[in-house]
Motif scaffolding. Structure first.
Motif, PDB file in Angstrom:
ATOM      1  N   ALA A 131      30.644  73.379  62.039  1.00 52.04           N
ATOM      2  CA  ALA A 131      31.535  72.338  61.525  1.00 52.04           C
ATOM      3  C   ALA A 131      32.394  71.740  62.635  1.00 52.04           C
ATOM      4  CB  ALA A 131      32.417  72.908  60.420  1.00 52.04           C
ATOM      5  N   GLU A 133      31.492  71.311  65.590  1.00 52.32           N
ATOM      6  CA  GLU A 133      30.584  70.628  66.523  1.00 52.32           C
ATOM      7  C   GLU A 133      30.649  71.250  67.915  1.00 52.32           C
ATOM      8  OE1 GLU A 133      31.765  66.510  66.023  1.00 52.32           O
ATOM      9  OE2 GLU A 133      30.367  66.285  64.348  1.00 52.32           O
ATOM     10  N   SER A 150      24.290  71.981  66.301  1.00 48.40           N
ATOM     11  CA  SER A 150      23.325  71.441  65.337  1.00 48.40           C
ATOM     12  C   SER A 150      21.883  71.758  65.714  1.00 48.40           C
ATOM     13  CB  SER A 150      23.496  69.925  65.206  1.00 48.40           C
ATOM     14  OG  SER A 150      23.322  69.292  66.467  1.00 48.40           O
ATOM     15  N   HIS A 175      40.635  70.445  67.665  1.00 48.14           N
ATOM     16  CA  HIS A 175      40.953  69.815  66.381  1.00 48.14           C
ATOM     17  C   HIS A 175      42.444  70.022  66.114  1.00 48.14           C
ATOM     18  CE1 HIS A 175      36.638  69.597  66.040  1.00 48.14           C
ATOM     19  NE2 HIS A 175      36.739  68.924  64.911  1.00 48.14           N
ATOM     20  N   SER A 180      43.017  73.632  58.075  1.00 50.01           N
ATOM     21  CA  SER A 180      41.750  74.365  58.002  1.00 50.01           C
ATOM     22  C   SER A 180      41.854  75.544  57.052  1.00 50.01           C
ATOM     23  CB  SER A 180      41.327  74.853  59.389  1.00 50.01           C
ATOM     24  OG  SER A 180      42.343  75.664  59.958  1.00 50.01           O
ATOM     25  N   GLU A 210      39.416  62.489  57.844  1.00 48.81           N
ATOM     26  CA  GLU A 210      38.188  63.099  58.354  1.00 48.81           C
ATOM     27  C   GLU A 210      38.057  64.488  57.745  1.00 48.81           C
ATOM     28  OE1 GLU A 210      37.048  62.371  62.690  1.00 48.81           O
ATOM     29  OE2 GLU A 210      39.226  62.163  62.764  1.00 48.81           O
ATOM     30  N   ARG A 212      35.341  68.160  57.876  1.00 47.28           N
ATOM     31  CA  ARG A 212      34.183  68.907  58.354  1.00 47.28           C
ATOM     32  C   ARG A 212      34.012  70.119  57.441  1.00 47.28           C
ATOM     33  NH1 ARG A 212      34.458  64.836  60.764  1.00 47.28           N
ATOM     34  NH2 ARG A 212      34.578  64.469  63.011  1.00 47.28           N
ATOM     35  N   ARG A 224      25.688  72.582  57.362  1.00 47.97           N
ATOM     36  CA  ARG A 224      26.815  71.656  57.311  1.00 47.97           C
ATOM     37  C   ARG A 224      26.634  70.732  56.106  1.00 47.97           C
ATOM     38  NH1 ARG A 224      29.053  68.292  62.511  1.00 47.97           N
ATOM     39  NH2 ARG A 224      30.573  66.985  61.390  1.00 47.97           N
ATOM     40  N   SER A 226      27.123  67.635  55.210  1.00 50.57           N
ATOM     41  CA  SER A 226      27.427  66.332  55.794  1.00 50.57           C
ATOM     42  C   SER A 226      27.723  65.270  54.740  1.00 50.57           C
ATOM     43  CB  SER A 226      26.262  65.871  56.681  1.00 50.57           C
ATOM     44  OG  SER A 226      26.027  66.795  57.725  1.00 50.57           O
ATOM     45  N   GLU A 229      31.174  65.754  53.475  1.00 47.34           N
ATOM     46  CA  GLU A 229      32.138  65.313  54.489  1.00 47.34           C
ATOM     47  C   GLU A 229      32.362  63.800  54.416  1.00 47.34           C
ATOM     48  OE1 GLU A 229      30.916  68.632  57.915  1.00 47.34           O
ATOM     49  OE2 GLU A 229      30.433  66.514  58.171  1.00 47.34           O
TER      50      GLU A 229
END
Length: 284
Positions: A131, A133, A150, A175, A180, A210, A212, A224, A226, A229
């Motif tokens: 998440a 990245e 990924s 981040h 979180s 945003e 994740r 993930r 996506s 998200e």
């Protein structure tokens, strides 16, 4: 059960470790903290001829600031991560997940990179690293390369680290200021995750700017969410707004069916836990 006999080496440098891996080929196994490898050896699920212990390589233990990212060396333990001010400030999602791993004894021995290269889909660090990245730093005979998270997890217990190569670090973009939360569902304390949801959210004025979301034990590899998200962006951080979106977190997943729950139950649970994780991360 007692492991089968094996030779042991504790190199002082990465170069020495790579030389040992080249010499012994698929007969060699790498040991960092040992919390994944030692149970395998004790149950004789694997019987390597050589164990290469990288825990004494001083250069692999650090957690360092690289500007826009944080680098966590292969020798850094879970407890090192929890004690790191850099992780606390910039990688709240990873810290949230690591807090849920086992008990203090294991957290003082096990390593983040060891868990990543072991690639157990029920492990707690794969989903947050995916998440966030992250990028995996892999050293081998041909030099160093970086593999995005990924592309790192290939299949069940299989990663992009090839024979003769060594995962030396994971690099995670900062981040800073993101909320979180890691929501882990277990039946008994210290259990591997039946499922887990790693969520980190950047909110602006009560709206999700945003998001994740990573999923633990919802397939052969960390996953993930996506589509979830993307759908969360622009929504107010309220239960009414995000519930329907988060309910879709289990779509397209392939969770196991076992004594802890059937696949359809896990898909339903993924939606429930994603909603909880996202709302907590958003401060709702």
């Amino acid at each position: 059960m007692i492991p089968a006999p094996f030779d042991y080496a504790a190199p002082a440098t990465v170069e020495e470790a790579l030389a040992l891996l080249a010499e012994h080929g698929d007969e060699a196994k790498v040991l960092a903290g040992g919390q994944s490898l030692l149970p395998v050896l004790r149950m004789r699920l694997n019987a390597p001829g050589m164990v290469v212990d990288i825990s004494r390589i001083e250069g692999l233990r650090g957690i360092t600031d690289e500007g826009d990212s944080i680098r966590i060396g292969a020798g850094a333990t879970y407890q090192d991560v929890l004690d790191s001010d850099l992780v606390t400030e910039h990688l709240g999602l990873l810290r949230s997940a690591v807090k849920e791993i086992a008990d203090p004894q294991i957290r003082h021995r096990g390593t983040v990179c060891g868990a990543l290269v072991h690639a157990d889909p029920a492990g707690d660090v794969g989903a947050p690293v995916l998440a966030l990245e992250g990028r995996m730093v892999v050293r081998g005979p041909d030099g160093e390369r970086e593999v995005p998270a990924s592309e790192f997890f290939v299949d069940l217990f299989e990663t992009a680290v090839g024979e003769g190569e060594l995962l030396t670090a994971v690099v995670l973009p900062k981040h800073t200021g993101w909320g979180s939360h890691y929501e882990k569902f277990v039946r008994v304390s210290h259990q591997w995750a039946i499922i887990g949801v790693a969520a980190t959210v950047r909110a602006e004025g009560g709206t999700i700017a945003e998001a994740r979301v990573g999923l633990t034990n919802m397939g052969a590899t960390p996953m993930r969410a996506s589509e979830v998200e993307q759908a969360l962006v622009g929504l107010p951080a309220t239960e009414e707004a995000v519930a329907q979106v988060c309910a879709r977190a289990g779509e397209g997943t392939d969770p196991p069916s076992d004594l802890n729950g059937q696949a359809d139950y896990r898909r339903h649970l993924a939606g429930v836990l994603t909603r909880r994780a996202v709302l907590t991360a958003a401060g709702a």
